[in-house]
Design an enzyme around this catalytic site. Structure first.
Site, PDB file in Angstrom:
ATOM      1  N   TYR A 125       0.813  -1.223   0.000  1.00 27.45           N
ATOM      2  CA  TYR A 125       0.000   0.000   0.000  1.00 27.45           C
ATOM      3  C   TYR A 125       0.841   1.266   0.000  1.00 27.45           C
ATOM      4  CZ  TYR A 125      -4.137  -2.729   1.016  1.00 27.45           C
ATOM      5  OH  TYR A 125      -5.161  -3.619   0.942  1.00 27.45           O
ATOM      6  N   LYS A 192       3.309 -14.321   5.922  1.00 25.03           N
ATOM      7  CA  LYS A 192       3.520 -15.375   4.925  1.00 25.03           C
ATOM      8  C   LYS A 192       5.038 -15.501   4.736  1.00 25.03           C
ATOM      9  CE  LYS A 192       1.698 -18.155   1.779  1.00 25.03           C
ATOM     10  NZ  LYS A 192       0.747 -19.238   2.012  1.00 25.03           N
ATOM     11  N   ASP A 225      -2.882 -17.783   5.467  1.00 28.32           N
ATOM     12  CA  ASP A 225      -3.943 -18.659   4.934  1.00 28.32           C
ATOM     13  C   ASP A 225      -4.460 -19.600   6.013  1.00 28.32           C
ATOM     14  OD1 ASP A 225      -1.299 -19.468   4.681  1.00 28.32           O
ATOM     15  OD2 ASP A 225      -1.663 -20.838   3.038  1.00 28.32           O
ATOM     16  N   ASP A 249      -6.021  -5.800   5.873  1.00 28.95           N
ATOM     17  CA  ASP A 249      -7.185  -5.321   5.132  1.00 28.95           C
ATOM     18  C   ASP A 249      -8.185  -6.460   4.955  1.00 28.95           C
ATOM     19  OD1 ASP A 249      -8.779  -3.664   3.647  1.00 28.95           O
ATOM     20  OD2 ASP A 249      -7.513  -3.657   1.868  1.00 28.95           O
TER      21      ASP A 249
END
Ligand code: NAD
Length: 359
Positions: A125, A192, A225, A249
């Site tokens: 972002y 991740k 995940d 987000d």
């Protein structure tokens, strides 16, 4: 009685109605407020020629506290986003998104009590992007391909993922401070790092370092995940979750969905100079001016602001009064009724009156 100066940015659409309801509810607590009304969005463009006027930024900087309604983002107009502009101008690095079940609100999950702490300024972002086929993209791709075994296609569009040690440290420290002040037991870092070894790997390493400085609060980490699956299967195992921007987000909307949707979810953007609290929902233009929008998400954002300034009793009083009115189900706006019939529902202002009566 302590008195706080707050920059009140009503916004547009349903913003002014839910902001007024919230102002009245906060005024009815034991805390004193002085409200400085500020323009932002389309009304500011008409008056000041800018969607985010300097006078509004100055007010929030001076007061250190803002309460903001939603603002319509005109599609494809090229106006800068007021929300992103506010975050960047005031360095609001932490996005706080609690997700707590409110009895009486229809939701797929029960007994949810999670807090998402999302990093607000870094990651994908940061706004460093190169469009497909541009000379700038070709230069960046050329420079990377000269240094990397893995090659990028010549026509690729590029978005840079950027994570710094300082940015990671301050967001994880914020999560631990929030956990301590709000008597939370555990912080989970979400990442991740198994795939993005440098960016997310750095975030995780810093999170582990900060966790070691806070041995009184439990710490663990989860791959994003797996985190999503666990939130669906065993949400009660989790407490405060801290993560980089993009995962935050997505996961914060996932959690808002678990408690009944965006219309009931509060939020806050916190920085070193100031903090701005706002509901997650948008300006709902079809309901604007009809005194029928639900003021609850903005009111709970006001309660978050009270927590932020240490007025915990007043925050709990507001949250308790909202919960009482919603669980009773009588004085609630159309969206909280099974028949969704505005003609039988409470208005924005009468729901606010019912909340005030429960304080
Ligand atoms: P929205 O949140 O305005 O509306 C989504 C749905 O939820 C609609 O059906 C709406 O009627 C309903 N809804 C939302 N808040 C409600 C409330 N308080 N009471 C009753 N019903 C409510 O989302 P959208 O339609 O995607 O966006 C409308 C505008 O708001 C867009 O211009 C968008 O850019 C802007 N927006 C602003 C913010 C912000 O300022 N923080 C956030 C999201 C969207």
């Amino acid at each position: 009685m302590a008195t706080y100066s707050v920059s009140l940015i009503p916004g547009d659409g349903i913003g002014p109605e839910v902001a007024e309801a919230t102002r009245r509810i906060l005024e009815a607590t034991a805390v004193g407020f002085e409200w400085e009304y500020c323009d932002a969005g389309l009304n500011a463009l008409e008056k000041h020629g800018d969607v985010l006027p300097e006078t509004t930024l100055e007010s929030v900087r001076r007061n250190g506290l803002g309460l903001k309604g939603p603002i319509t983002t005109p599609v494809g107009s090229g106006f800068r986003s007021v929300n992103v502009g506010l975050r960047q101008a005031l360095n609001l690095y932490a996005n706080l998104r609690p997700g707590k079940t409110i009895p009486g609100v229809q939701a797929a999950f029960e007994n949810i009590d999670l807090v998402i702490v999302r990093e607000n300024l870094e990651d994908t972002y940061a706004g460093v992007e190169f469009d497909t086929g541009t000379p700038e993209a070709a230069e960046v791709i050329g420079a990377i391909n000269a240094r990397s075994e893995k090659q990028i296609a010549a026509n690729a569009a590029i978005t840079i993922k950027m994570i710094t040690p300082e940015g990671s440290r301050r967001i994880v420290e914020y999560a631990f401070d929030y956990a301590r002040k709000n008597k939370r037991k555990k912080v989970t870092a979400v990442h991740k790092a198994n795939i993005m070894k440098f960016t997310d790997g750095l975030f995780l390493r810093i999170a582990q370092e900060v966790a070691a400085e806070h041995p009184d609060i439990e710490f663990e980490d989860r791959i994003v995940d797996n985190m999503c699956m666990q939130l669906m299967q065993k949400p009660d195992l989790y407490d405060v979750l801290v993560m980089p921007n993009l995962y935050g987000d997505i996961v914060s909307d996932l959690v808002a969905g678990m408690i009944g949707g965006l219309g009931v979810a509060p939020g806050g953007n916190i920085g070193t100079e100031a903090a701005v609290f706002e509901p997650i929902h948008g300006s709902a233009p079809t309901h604007a001016g009809k005194n029928e929008a639900n003021p609850m998400a903005m009111t709970l954002s006001g309660a978050l602001m009270l927590r932020h300034i240490g007025e915990i009793d007043a925050a709990e009083a507001v949250e308790g009064a909202v919960a009482a009115v919603v669980s009773e189900g009588k004085d609630v706006t159309y969206d909280l009724r099974p028949d969704r019939d505005p003609s039988k529902a409470a208005t924005t202002s009468s729901m606010a009156d019912a909340i005030i009566a429960r304080l």
